[in-house]
Design a protein around this motif. Structure first.
Motif, short mmCIF file in Angstrom:
data_model
loop_
_atom_site.label_atom_id
_atom_site.label_comp_id
_atom_site.label_asym_id
_atom_site.label_seq_id
_atom_site.Cartn_x
_atom_site.Cartn_y
_atom_site.Cartn_z
N SER A 29 27.91 -10.07 4.68
CA SER A 29 29.22 -9.42 4.54
C SER A 29 29.60 -9.36 3.09
O SER A 29 29.56 -10.35 2.38
CB SER A 29 30.27 -10.19 5.32
OG SER A 29 31.55 -9.74 4.98
N THR A 30 29.96 -8.17 2.64
CA THR A 30 30.47 -8.01 1.29
C THR A 30 31.90 -7.55 1.33
O THR A 30 32.41 -7.01 0.38
CB THR A 30 29.62 -6.98 0.53
OG1 THR A 30 29.65 -5.74 1.24
CG2 THR A 30 28.21 -7.43 0.37
N LEU A 189 24.32 -5.47 -7.46
CA LEU A 189 25.44 -4.69 -8.00
C LEU A 189 26.78 -5.18 -7.49
O LEU A 189 27.73 -5.36 -8.26
CB LEU A 189 25.24 -3.21 -7.68
CG LEU A 189 26.31 -2.25 -8.23
CD1 LEU A 189 26.37 -2.34 -9.75
CD2 LEU A 189 26.00 -0.82 -7.79
N TYR A 190 26.88 -5.39 -6.17
CA TYR A 190 28.18 -5.76 -5.61
C TYR A 190 28.68 -7.10 -6.15
O TYR A 190 29.83 -7.19 -6.59
CB TYR A 190 28.14 -5.77 -4.09
CG TYR A 190 29.51 -6.00 -3.49
CD1 TYR A 190 30.37 -4.94 -3.24
CD2 TYR A 190 29.95 -7.29 -3.20
CE1 TYR A 190 31.64 -5.15 -2.71
CE2 TYR A 190 31.22 -7.51 -2.68
CZ TYR A 190 32.05 -6.45 -2.43
OH TYR A 190 33.31 -6.66 -1.93
N PRO A 191 27.87 -8.18 -6.12
CA PRO A 191 28.40 -9.45 -6.66
C PRO A 191 28.76 -9.35 -8.14
O PRO A 191 29.75 -9.95 -8.57
CB PRO A 191 27.26 -10.45 -6.42
CG PRO A 191 26.07 -9.64 -6.09
CD PRO A 191 26.55 -8.36 -5.50
N PRO A 251 29.66 0.47 -0.98
CA PRO A 251 30.31 -0.72 -1.56
C PRO A 251 31.07 -0.41 -2.84
O PRO A 251 32.11 -1.02 -3.11
CB PRO A 251 29.14 -1.69 -1.82
CG PRO A 251 27.90 -0.85 -1.73
CD PRO A 251 28.20 0.28 -0.82
N LEU A 252 30.57 0.54 -3.64
CA LEU A 252 31.31 0.94 -4.85
C LEU A 252 32.63 1.60 -4.49
O LEU A 252 33.65 1.40 -5.16
CB LEU A 252 30.47 1.90 -5.69
CG LEU A 252 29.34 1.27 -6.51
CD1 LEU A 252 28.44 2.35 -7.10
CD2 LEU A 252 29.90 0.39 -7.63
N THR A 253 32.63 2.38 -3.40
CA THR A 253 33.86 3.00 -2.94
C THR A 253 34.89 1.95 -2.55
O THR A 253 36.08 2.09 -2.86
CB THR A 253 33.58 3.92 -1.73
OG1 THR A 253 32.70 4.99 -2.15
CG2 THR A 253 34.86 4.53 -1.19
N THR A 294 36.51 -2.80 6.29
CA THR A 294 37.27 -2.75 5.04
C THR A 294 37.62 -1.32 4.68
O THR A 294 38.75 -1.02 4.27
CB THR A 294 36.44 -3.39 3.91
OG1 THR A 294 36.01 -4.68 4.30
CG2 THR A 294 37.27 -3.49 2.64
N TYR A 295 36.66 -0.42 4.83
CA TYR A 295 36.89 0.98 4.49
C TYR A 295 38.01 1.58 5.35
O TYR A 295 38.92 2.26 4.84
CB TYR A 295 35.60 1.78 4.68
CG TYR A 295 35.76 3.27 4.43
CD1 TYR A 295 35.91 3.76 3.14
CD2 TYR A 295 35.75 4.17 5.48
CE1 TYR A 295 36.05 5.12 2.91
CE2 TYR A 295 35.89 5.53 5.26
CZ TYR A 295 36.03 6.00 3.96
OH TYR A 295 36.19 7.34 3.74
#
Length: 477
Positions: A29-30, A189-191, A251-253, A294-295
């Motif tokens: 989960s991010t 990238l996400y972390p 995830p960038l969004t 989340t989105y």
């Protein structure tokens, strides 16, 4: 159980939300709306231990020399020094494989317990680089992350933020933009970006405490950097999941949505949402459910502020439905925005739900709207103004007055029992409930709006100061 009851009379709404069966989020989960991501590392006595994990991870790249399944059968690896930490991270990154990078990503995140290890809190780590290695840039990344751990331990937030920003900048220019035919590094990238946002907040707070007149906005700098990465990924024309950098768009969004909401730049969300809508089925299929929750949460919030109640209802219902019950605080956050949307659509939250999710601030408001008691509505908004303003729903509840007027007029019509109702009767009722009504024309205006918005079927006879209701069905469903 459906948390809402429909209509002013509080009848139960028939549509039932599916029950939650165990944990819904089975993978990594991010999401900002879920628990911290699971990873194969745990900290015990200042040692980081890699444990066996029997979960299945999606394999996105294959080589003859390396089988990702081997990562789950290796013996445990104890990390008890700076050297063993660096060698372990570099070994996993050296596989150039999505699965291996996903497993090692927590060791480059400030969420992980390795940040507390004393031997990793070094300002300028002395790491010996292998001159024959093609992964020299990643070794520099590891060294930079260790420096960030040092600054975080010392609470030197600006230095930590600056170093993290340098890492993200290098990641964009030297890795994303220069690695044309692969994407195995994207799990990092996400972390990297998530930590940058948090460090920016810490640096911003420190700056504000030192200089109240400071105009520096670290959140804007972070959002601009995220957008640079986003543009680089969205412009990738490669179609295969093993090569395309479009897999990082979602995830960038989420990160950009969070930044734009904080800086009140929600107009910038439109192209991001459009890009998600235009993603191919193959890319959408790999989006984790936690990220979809989340989105939809942020999509529902934006639609609420845009007065698009149908989209807001649909999105927030999805987020609430698929957020597991164990994440009680996350479900509460969703309800804070879903409740006013539902109330505008004529569905009132049940008291039991408000109690279960510790939303007693909404109790007197819901009761006022349900019973048509405008005094209760006003009192509820005034007494909970700070909470409502902090949550961003104050204006939404202010607009519920018309729905409360409708509920009150319905009760009056039921008591009168005939289609002709004197406007003065409604005016006296409003005055009794504390409304500042000085002229009958103000009441005429209220009733005219309800008729124009198709809440009441009828017309106003100005000559007789009477509302004439439809005999068959005086109110719209």
């Amino acid at each position: 159980m459906n948390p809402f009851a429909k209509g002013a009379e509080g009848n139960k709404f028939g549509r039932i939300l599916p029950a939650q069966g165990g944990s819904i989020f089975g993978g990594t989960s991010t999401s900002a709306l879920t628990a911290q991501h699971q990873n194969p590392f745990q900290s015990k006595n200042n040692k980081i231990v890699e444990e066996e994990d029997d979960q299945d991870y999606e394999e996105t790249s294959e080589t003859e020399e390396f089988d990702p399944n081997d990562l789950f059968t290796d013996n445990q690896i104890a990390i008890d020094s700076l050297e063993s930490y660096v060698s372990t991270v570099m070994e996993y990154l050296g596989f150039h494989d999505w699965t291996a990078t996903t497993l090692i990503a927590p060791l480059l995140s400030l969420d992980h317990d390795h940040v507390l290890c004393n031997f990793l809190q070094v300002e300028n780590p002395d790491i010996v680089l292998d001159i024959n290695s093609s992964d020299e840039i990643y070794c520099e990344f590891v060294a930079a992350h260790i420096s960030v751990c040092y600054y975080v331990a010392k609470e030197e937030w600006y230095k930590a933020y600056s170093m993290q920003m340098s890492m993200v900048t290098v990641f964009l220019k030297e890795i994303i933009q220069k690695s044309k035919d692969c994407n195995w590094f994207l799990p990092l990238l996400y972390p990297l970006c998530f930590d940058l946002r948090r460090l920016a907040k810490k640096a911003q707070a420190t700056e504000s405490n030192l200089d109240e007149d400071s105009t520096v906005d670290y959140n804007d700098d972070v959002a601009n950097q995220f957008m640079n990465i986003y543009r680089s990924c969205v412009s990738d024309n490669r179609l295969t999941l093993k090569e395309s950098k479009k897999v990082a768009i979602f995830p960038l969004t989420l990160l950009l949505m969070q930044s734009y909401f904080e800086s009140n730049k929600m107009a910038l969300l439109k192209p991001l949402i459009r890009a998600i809508d235009n993603l191919s089925v193959s890319f959408k299929a790999r989006i984790p459910l936690s990220e979809l929750v989340t989105y939809n949460f942020y999509l529902g919030k934006k639609a609420m502020f845009d007065s698009d109640l149908q989209t807001a209802d649909k999105s927030l219902e999805y987020a609430f439905k698929y957020c597991p019950e164990k994440y009680l605080e996350n479900k509460r956050r969703i309800l804070i925005y879903w409740i006013p949307v539902k109330m505008f659509l004529g569905e009132i939250p049940l008291d039991s739900v408000l109690e279960d999710y510790n939303l007693n601030e909404f109790k007197i408001i819901a009761q006022g709207v349900r019973d048509g008691n405008i005094r209760y509505l006003r009192q509820g908004i005034i007494s909970n103004r700070q909470f409502l303003m902090k949550s961003g729903v104050y204006l939404m509840f202010e607009k519920l007055a018309q729905l409360t007027y409708l509920a009150l007029f319905k009760r009056l019509a039921t008591i009168i029992g005939r289609p002709q109702i004197k406007i003065e009767m409604f005016m006296h009722l409003l005055k009794f409930l504390g409304e500042d009504i000085r002229h009958i024309d103000e009441v005429v205006c209220v009733l005219s709006n309800l008729i124009a918005k198709k809440k009441i079927k009828g017309y106003i006879s100005k000559t007789h100061n009477t509302v004439v209701l439809s005999k068959l069905s005086p109110f719209y469903e």
